[in-house]
Motif scaffolding. Structure first.
Motif, PDB file in Angstrom:
ATOM      1  N   PHE A 156       4.624  -0.632  -9.463  1.00 47.90           N
ATOM      2  CA  PHE A 156       3.230  -0.183  -9.463  1.00 47.90           C
ATOM      3  C   PHE A 156       3.111   1.344  -9.499  1.00 47.90           C
ATOM      4  O   PHE A 156       2.428   1.903 -10.353  1.00 47.90           O
ATOM      5  N   PHE A 157       3.768   2.030  -8.571  1.00 57.11           N
ATOM      6  CA  PHE A 157       3.670   3.490  -8.503  1.00 57.11           C
ATOM      7  C   PHE A 157       4.202   4.132  -9.786  1.00 57.11           C
ATOM      8  O   PHE A 157       3.605   5.060 -10.335  1.00 57.11           O
ATOM      9  N   LYS A 158       5.305   3.615 -10.279  1.00 57.31           N
ATOM     10  CA  LYS A 158       5.921   4.157 -11.492  1.00 57.31           C
ATOM     11  C   LYS A 158       4.978   4.061 -12.691  1.00 57.31           C
ATOM     12  O   LYS A 158       4.976   4.928 -13.569  1.00 57.31           O
ATOM     13  N   ASN A 159       4.172   3.004 -12.724  1.00 57.28           N
ATOM     14  CA  ASN A 159       3.257   2.786 -13.845  1.00 57.28           C
ATOM     15  C   ASN A 159       1.847   3.300 -13.567  1.00 57.28           C
ATOM     16  O   ASN A 159       0.921   3.031 -14.341  1.00 57.28           O
ATOM     17  N   GLY A 160       1.689   4.028 -12.450  1.00 58.78           N
ATOM     18  CA  GLY A 160       0.401   4.616 -12.134  1.00 58.78           C
ATOM     19  C   GLY A 160      -0.682   3.605 -11.821  1.00 58.78           C
ATOM     20  O   GLY A 160      -1.869   3.836 -12.078  1.00 58.78           O
TER      21      GLY A 160
ATOM     22  N   ASN B 147      11.627  -5.835   4.173  1.00 56.55           N
ATOM     23  CA  ASN B 147      10.547  -4.855   4.174  1.00 56.55           C
ATOM     24  C   ASN B 147      10.832  -3.706   3.209  1.00 56.55           C
ATOM     25  O   ASN B 147       9.941  -3.249   2.475  1.00 56.55           O
ATOM     26  N   SER B 148      12.057  -3.218   3.222  1.00 60.67           N
ATOM     27  CA  SER B 148      12.431  -2.135   2.308  1.00 60.67           C
ATOM     28  C   SER B 148      12.301  -2.588   0.864  1.00 60.67           C
ATOM     29  O   SER B 148      11.839  -1.835  -0.003  1.00 60.67           O
ATOM     30  N   ALA B 149      12.697  -3.842   0.598  1.00 68.96           N
ATOM     31  CA  ALA B 149      12.594  -4.373  -0.762  1.00 68.96           C
ATOM     32  C   ALA B 149      11.144  -4.429  -1.222  1.00 68.96           C
ATOM     33  O   ALA B 149      10.844  -4.234  -2.403  1.00 68.96           O
ATOM     34  N   MET B 150      10.232  -4.710  -0.280  1.00 66.46           N
ATOM     35  CA  MET B 150       8.806  -4.742  -0.638  1.00 66.46           C
ATOM     36  C   MET B 150       8.333  -3.371  -1.118  1.00 66.46           C
ATOM     37  O   MET B 150       7.649  -3.253  -2.153  1.00 66.46           O
ATOM     38  N   ILE B 151       8.665  -2.326  -0.363  1.00 73.38           N
ATOM     39  CA  ILE B 151       8.258  -0.973  -0.747  1.00 73.38           C
ATOM     40  C   ILE B 151       8.926  -0.561  -2.061  1.00 73.38           C
ATOM     41  O   ILE B 151       8.290   0.015  -2.951  1.00 73.38           O
ATOM     42  N   ILE B 152      10.208  -0.852  -2.179  1.00 72.32           N
ATOM     43  CA  ILE B 152      10.952  -0.471  -3.387  1.00 72.32           C
ATOM     44  C   ILE B 152      10.352  -1.148  -4.615  1.00 72.32           C
ATOM     45  O   ILE B 152      10.168  -0.524  -5.667  1.00 72.32           O
TER      46      ILE B 152
ATOM     47  N   ALA C  61       0.832  -1.204   0.000  1.00 71.63           N
ATOM     48  CA  ALA C  61       0.000   0.000   0.000  1.00 71.63           C
ATOM     49  C   ALA C  61       0.866   1.254   0.000  1.00 71.63           C
ATOM     50  O   ALA C  61       0.611   2.214  -0.736  1.00 71.63           O
ATOM     51  N   GLY C  62       1.924   1.245   0.823  1.00 71.96           N
ATOM     52  CA  GLY C  62       2.809   2.411   0.900  1.00 71.96           C
ATOM     53  C   GLY C  62       3.583   2.645  -0.371  1.00 71.96           C
ATOM     54  O   GLY C  62       3.672   3.773  -0.868  1.00 71.96           O
ATOM     55  N   GLY C  63       4.155   1.577  -0.938  1.00 72.13           N
ATOM     56  CA  GLY C  63       4.963   1.728  -2.148  1.00 72.13           C
ATOM     57  C   GLY C  63       4.149   2.052  -3.375  1.00 72.13           C
ATOM     58  O   GLY C  63       4.552   2.892  -4.186  1.00 72.13           O
ATOM     59  N   SER C  64       2.986   1.417  -3.535  1.00 66.52           N
ATOM     60  CA  SER C  64       2.188   1.651  -4.742  1.00 66.52           C
ATOM     61  C   SER C  64       1.470   2.993  -4.709  1.00 66.52           C
ATOM     62  O   SER C  64       1.183   3.573  -5.758  1.00 66.52           O
ATOM     63  N   SER C  65       1.186   3.515  -3.509  1.00 65.52           N
ATOM     64  CA  SER C  65       0.467   4.790  -3.395  1.00 65.52           C
ATOM     65  C   SER C  65       1.390   5.997  -3.263  1.00 65.52           C
ATOM     66  O   SER C  65       1.072   7.083  -3.752  1.00 65.52           O
ATOM     67  N   PHE C  66       2.543   5.819  -2.608  1.00 64.45           N
ATOM     68  CA  PHE C  66       3.402   6.971  -2.302  1.00 64.45           C
ATOM     69  C   PHE C  66       4.840   6.798  -2.797  1.00 64.45           C
ATOM     70  O   PHE C  66       5.716   7.580  -2.441  1.00 64.45           O
TER      71      PHE C  66
END
Length: 423
Positions: free
Chosen positions: A270-274, A259-264, A49-54
């Motif tokens: 996901f976030f990069k591709n909107g 955990n960091s790898a999950m966000i990255i 949720a954190g990585g894909s949204s922010f």
């Protein structure tokens, strides 16, 4: 939790080279069992949720949470070594009954929220890999967790070895995912060390804090470390604490990397591709067109490994809390069977699993002060801890951590009731 007989472990001596790997190895394990709780499916939910949204914006939360977790887990282990009693047992021995009952209820609720997230994650892993409906996947997960609990009959090392292999499998899986995702390393470095948060990201940030610094892990660590304890042997126990610190730093930093790898990965893919990811199943499905079938398969294997291992240790934590506070001991199989019921009900009702996982981590965060404050009170007490009592600088850091946790929880409640703020 049963104590292992002293002869099961070598006695640590101050003679010779103390910090050799051969001498350290028998005392590694408790922190790795605890570290499983730091990479459970609840973390997957909040991290995705954190990585894909922010994007990479909340990486600093993980660094802060990891540093806090290391100190708190070391304090928990120190309490078990110095007193020969777990945190729950110390609460029962030193607090009035109304306080004991209150702390037991809050700790149990936190453990239930954790267990729900862990079991749902294991079921999701089987669903993804076997391509079967969620309910039969949950039943298979239950059988698998019973098998891991059964391994305890062969000794603690058997279970610790299996848990370590599962954690290593998750770590390797995400190392491969990072290679394929090709993240922005410059943005990663900046966001790890430069805090940034606002009213949109606070709920996820609090959930990440709850998923990283976990109440049931503190209770569990103070209990299982006693398996290495030799009552009355001060030299052994003093050196045991030194090895326990190494155990905690290594295990929890491995969890921080995962955990960091999950966000990255979520940010880079996901976030990069909107793409707004609304469920772990969607995250898995979306990886196939973006990174290929192999990537989505590795994602599923890593999720299953995290879910099964954390569901096993979550059962152990629930046992520790119940026995420590109330002196009631249940078979781990009975405990597991009881705690499966809420998860099976939610699965049967087809509740949104990602939202359940994220909210379960918020519950953990709200309970944290009721675990951290007693831990600090006990470990700073020279009467209780003797030579193991906290140094003044350790107390200062512990007070700071407690203040940060309480402040963030206050911000969460403020937003929950309609408050708005911007950092």
């Amino acid at each position: 939790m049963e104590n292992i007989q002293p002869q099961s472990f070598p006695t640590l001596s101050s003679h010779g080279k103390l910090f050799t790997f051969r001498k350290l190895l028998p005392f590694l394990g408790p922190a790795f069992i605890v570290s499983v709780g730091y990479i459970d499916p609840g973390n997957w939910a909040t991290n995705i949720a954190g990585g894909s949204s922010f994007g990479y914006k909340l990486l600093w939360v993980l660094l802060l949470s990891n540093l806090m977790a290391i100190l708190l887990q070391v304090l928990a282990a120190k309490l078990g070594i110095a007193t020969g009693r777990s945190l729950a047992e110390n609460c029962r021995e030193n607090f009035a009954k109304p306080i004991v009952y209150f702390l037991w209820i809050t700790a149990t609720l936190a453990a239930m929220a954790t267990d729900l997230a862990e079991f749902l994650g294991a079921a999701l892993g089987f669903k993804i890999l076997l391509n079967i409906p969620m309910f039969p996947a949950a039943l298979i997960a239950g059988v698998a967790v019973f098998f891991f609990l059964w391994l305890k009959k062969f000794g603690h090392r058997s279970l610790e070895t299996v848990i370590f292999l599962l954690v290593a499998l998750v770590g390797i899986g995400y190392l491969v995912e990072l290679f394929w995702a090709k993240p922005d390393w410059g943005a990663i470095g900046q966001n790890i060390f430069v805090p940034s948060i606002d009213s949109q990201s606070i709920l996820v940030a609090i959930g990440m804090l709850g998923a990283t610094v976990m109440p049931h892990n503190i209770f569990l660590h103070s209990d299982i470390v006693k398996s290495r304890l030799i009552p009355g042997n001060k030299e052994h126990n003093r050196n045991l604490l030194r090895f326990t610190k190494i155990d905690s730093v290594v295990a929890l930093n491995l969890a921080w990397f995962i955990n960091s790898a999950m966000i990255i990965m979520a940010a880079a893919v996901f976030f990069k591709n909107g793409i707004a990811v609304e469920s772990i199943e969607q995250a898995h499905a979306t990886l196939t067109p973006l990174l290929g079938t192999a990537s989505s398969m590795i994602f599923g294997i890593a999720l299953l490994s995290a879910g099964l291992s954390s569901a096993t240790t979550g059962t152990m934590a629930g046992q520790s809390i119940l026995e420590g506070f109330m002196h009631i001991r249940l078979s781990p199989f009975v405990t597991r069977l009881i705690t499966m019921i809420p998860a099976l009900v939610l699965i049967g009702l087809q509740v949104d699993t990602l939202q359940v996982l994220v909210l379960s981590q918020v519950v953990l965060s709200l309970q944290l002060p009721f675990t951290i404050v007693p831990l600090i009170l006990f470990t700073r007490s020279k009467k209780l801890m003797g030579e193991f009592a906290n140094k003044p600088w350790v107390n200062t850091l512990a007070y700071l951590i407690a203040a940060i946790v309480i402040l963030l929880n206050g911000l969460l409640l403020y937003q929950t009731f309609g408050g708005k703020f911007t950092f």
